[in-house]
Design a protein around this motif. Structure first.
Motif, mmCIF file in Angstrom:
data_model
loop_
_atom_site.group_PDB
_atom_site.id
_atom_site.type_symbol
_atom_site.label_atom_id
_atom_site.label_comp_id
_atom_site.label_asym_id
_atom_site.label_seq_id
_atom_site.Cartn_x
_atom_site.Cartn_y
_atom_site.Cartn_z
ATOM 1 N N ASP A 63 3.719 9.307 -11.762
ATOM 2 C CA ASP A 63 4.697 9.135 -10.697
ATOM 3 C C ASP A 63 6.063 8.807 -11.279
ATOM 4 O O ASP A 63 6.219 8.653 -12.493
ATOM 5 C CB ASP A 63 4.235 8.034 -9.741
ATOM 6 C CG ASP A 63 3.001 8.445 -8.942
ATOM 7 O OD1 ASP A 63 2.791 9.669 -8.780
ATOM 8 O OD2 ASP A 63 2.264 7.564 -8.485
ATOM 9 N N ARG A 70 -2.717 9.558 -10.113
ATOM 10 C CA ARG A 70 -3.318 10.779 -9.575
ATOM 11 C C ARG A 70 -3.973 11.573 -10.698
ATOM 12 O O ARG A 70 -3.618 11.449 -11.867
ATOM 13 C CB ARG A 70 -2.243 11.638 -8.904
ATOM 14 C CG ARG A 70 -1.573 10.973 -7.722
ATOM 15 C CD ARG A 70 -0.353 11.735 -7.227
ATOM 16 N NE ARG A 70 0.762 11.652 -8.174
ATOM 17 C CZ ARG A 70 1.351 12.701 -8.721
ATOM 18 N NH1 ARG A 70 0.937 13.917 -8.436
ATOM 19 N NH2 ARG A 70 2.354 12.543 -9.552
ATOM 20 N N LEU A 110 -5.145 11.025 -5.462
ATOM 21 C CA LEU A 110 -5.070 9.609 -5.779
ATOM 22 C C LEU A 110 -6.490 9.112 -6.028
ATOM 23 O O LEU A 110 -7.375 9.344 -5.201
ATOM 24 C CB LEU A 110 -4.463 8.831 -4.613
ATOM 25 C CG LEU A 110 -2.949 8.854 -4.422
ATOM 26 C CD1 LEU A 110 -2.591 8.229 -3.081
ATOM 27 C CD2 LEU A 110 -2.252 8.104 -5.538
ATOM 28 N N LYS A 188 -6.732 7.912 0.208
ATOM 29 C CA LYS A 188 -6.010 8.741 1.176
ATOM 30 C C LYS A 188 -4.669 8.096 1.474
ATOM 31 O O LYS A 188 -4.544 6.861 1.489
ATOM 32 C CB LYS A 188 -6.821 8.886 2.470
ATOM 33 C CG LYS A 188 -8.213 9.471 2.267
ATOM 34 C CD LYS A 188 -8.953 9.585 3.573
ATOM 35 C CE LYS A 188 -9.350 8.224 4.119
ATOM 36 N NZ LYS A 188 -10.420 7.596 3.321
ATOM 37 N N LYS A 189 -3.674 8.917 1.711
ATOM 38 C CA LYS A 189 -2.362 8.430 2.125
ATOM 39 C C LYS A 189 -2.252 8.522 3.641
ATOM 40 O O LYS A 189 -2.834 9.410 4.261
ATOM 41 C CB LYS A 189 -1.243 9.271 1.494
ATOM 42 C CG LYS A 189 -1.075 9.089 0.002
ATOM 43 C CD LYS A 189 0.091 9.917 -0.490
ATOM 44 C CE LYS A 189 0.326 9.761 -1.982
ATOM 45 N NZ LYS A 189 1.468 10.577 -2.452
ATOM 46 N N ARG A 195 3.791 6.955 9.044
ATOM 47 C CA ARG A 195 4.734 6.146 8.269
ATOM 48 C C ARG A 195 6.047 5.984 9.028
ATOM 49 O O ARG A 195 6.617 4.888 9.078
ATOM 50 C CB ARG A 195 4.981 6.795 6.900
ATOM 51 C CG ARG A 195 3.767 6.829 5.998
ATOM 52 C CD ARG A 195 4.145 6.942 4.534
ATOM 53 N NE ARG A 195 4.946 8.112 4.243
ATOM 54 C CZ ARG A 195 4.451 9.277 3.846
ATOM 55 N NH1 ARG A 195 3.134 9.428 3.730
ATOM 56 N NH2 ARG A 195 5.223 10.294 3.569
ATOM 57 N N GLN A 234 -2.500 -4.111 4.039
ATOM 58 C CA GLN A 234 -2.505 -3.159 2.930
ATOM 59 C C GLN A 234 -3.740 -3.345 2.054
ATOM 60 O O GLN A 234 -4.412 -2.371 1.692
ATOM 61 C CB GLN A 234 -1.243 -3.332 2.089
ATOM 62 C CG GLN A 234 -1.155 -2.369 0.912
ATOM 63 C CD GLN A 234 -0.075 -2.756 -0.075
ATOM 64 O OE1 GLN A 234 0.116 -3.945 -0.332
ATOM 65 N NE2 GLN A 234 0.619 -1.783 -0.625
ATOM 66 N N ALA A 244 -4.327 4.274 0.956
ATOM 67 C CA ALA A 244 -3.175 3.781 0.196
ATOM 68 C C ALA A 244 -1.982 3.685 1.131
ATOM 69 O O ALA A 244 -1.396 4.692 1.521
ATOM 70 C CB ALA A 244 -2.862 4.708 -0.966
ATOM 71 N N VAL A 245 -1.658 2.465 1.513
ATOM 72 C CA VAL A 245 -0.525 2.216 2.410
ATOM 73 C C VAL A 245 0.585 1.586 1.606
ATOM 74 O O VAL A 245 0.419 0.497 1.058
ATOM 75 C CB VAL A 245 -0.934 1.268 3.566
ATOM 76 C CG1 VAL A 245 0.242 1.074 4.522
ATOM 77 C CG2 VAL A 245 -2.137 1.821 4.307
ATOM 78 N N SER A 246 1.717 2.271 1.520
ATOM 79 C CA SER A 246 2.842 1.727 0.780
ATOM 80 C C SER A 246 3.340 0.456 1.457
ATOM 81 O O SER A 246 3.528 0.404 2.671
ATOM 82 C CB SER A 246 3.983 2.753 0.698
ATOM 83 O OG SER A 246 5.135 2.161 0.126
ATOM 84 N N HIS A 249 6.358 0.691 3.682
ATOM 85 C CA HIS A 249 6.215 1.369 4.953
ATOM 86 C C HIS A 249 5.851 0.390 6.076
ATOM 87 O O HIS A 249 6.010 0.705 7.239
ATOM 88 C CB HIS A 249 5.125 2.447 4.868
ATOM 89 C CG HIS A 249 5.528 3.593 4.000
ATOM 90 N ND1 HIS A 249 4.623 4.337 3.297
ATOM 91 C CD2 HIS A 249 6.751 4.082 3.694
ATOM 92 C CE1 HIS A 249 5.268 5.275 2.611
ATOM 93 N NE2 HIS A 249 6.552 5.129 2.834
#
Length: 252
Positions: A63, A70, A110, A188-189, A195, A234, A244-246, A249
């Motif tokens: 990244d 990833r 991910l 998973k995003k 978001r 999170q 995967a929660v930023s 966000h």
């Protein structure tokens, strides 16, 4: 070239049990970047297409912050499927008779790392010392039923990678990727729409809080509580939903 002949014969003898690494190298020409594939020496394995099943690429995308989160399991240097090559982990899964467990519906995935100490490394020269071979590895029984990765860990090789669980040797990252592949531990995003919805909701909530409460200290405490709650959400989503929660966000 005696050593090369010995290695080539060993690869043929244990065909179906050994995978060699290839590498995608990013090069620039005429202001454009492109991938070029560096395959193992053709004296060991033929450099032909479709690629030999004993070859897998070792390249990981990182990244923007340089951290590897990833993994790719199939990649082509030209974008054409017939020039595609499985990753090292995917090649191992194929040789172990589990190709159906390799996900190919996305360009990258991910994946969840195990504990940083999950895959320890052992000096290669130990296996050539009879006493250590017997005492530490039980004459080889230690490796029975295991997948063994061989790679450099010496400091001068500079093959270290930054990961979510700290700095690991490159060979350890491959072990983590294979572990995730075998167990299906992918992350998973949340969708872009969700978001944006969370961002708008938190922004509006913060604005209304400041506008109507009019008590700076109370506003600050509530906002800090909201940030703490977002952190808990999170962690729970990551641990129990593989989501995967930023953090930003939920708190912006």
């Amino acid at each position: 070239h005696v050593e090369e002949i010995v290695v080539a014969k060993a690869l043929e003898r244990y065909k179906g049990r050994v995978v060699l690494g290839a590498d995608f190298v990013l090069s620039a020409s005429g202001g454009k970047e492109s991938d070029s594939l560096s395959l193992p020496w053709d004296g060991l394995i033929p450099q032909s297409w479709p690629a030999d099943e004993r070859v897998g690429f070792v390249t990981f995308p990182s990244d923007d912050d340089g951290i590897i989160r990833r993994a790719q399991f199939f990649r082509s240097d030209t974008g054409e499927p017939e020039r595609g090559l499985p990753s090292l982990a995917a090649s191992v899964m194929r040789l172990q008779g589990k190709p159906q467990m390799i996900p190919l519906d996305q360009p990258d995935y991910l994946f969840r790392y195990s504990d940083a100490r999950a895959y320890m490394h052992y000096p290669l020269h130990d296996i050539f010392i009879p006493d250590i071979w017997e005492s530490n590895f039980g004459g080889g029984s230690f490796f029975k039923g295991k997948t063994v990765f061989i790679g450099p860990v010496a400091r001068q090789q500079q093959d270290t990678k930054e990961t979510p669980v700290g700095t690991l040797h490159g060979v350890q990252v491959h072990a983590h990727a294979l572990g995730a592949l075998k167990s299906g531990l992918f992350l998973k995003k949340i969708s872009l729409d969700l978001r944006l919805t969370l961002l708008v909701f938190m922004t509006v909530a913060a604005a209304l809080l400041v506008l109507f409460l009019r008590r700076p200290m109370a506003c600050l405490l509530i906002l800090l509580g909201g940030i703490a709650l977002a952190a808990v959400v999170q962690i729970l989503a990551f641990n129990h939903l593989s989501l995967a929660v930023s953090y930003t966000h939920l708190t912006l």
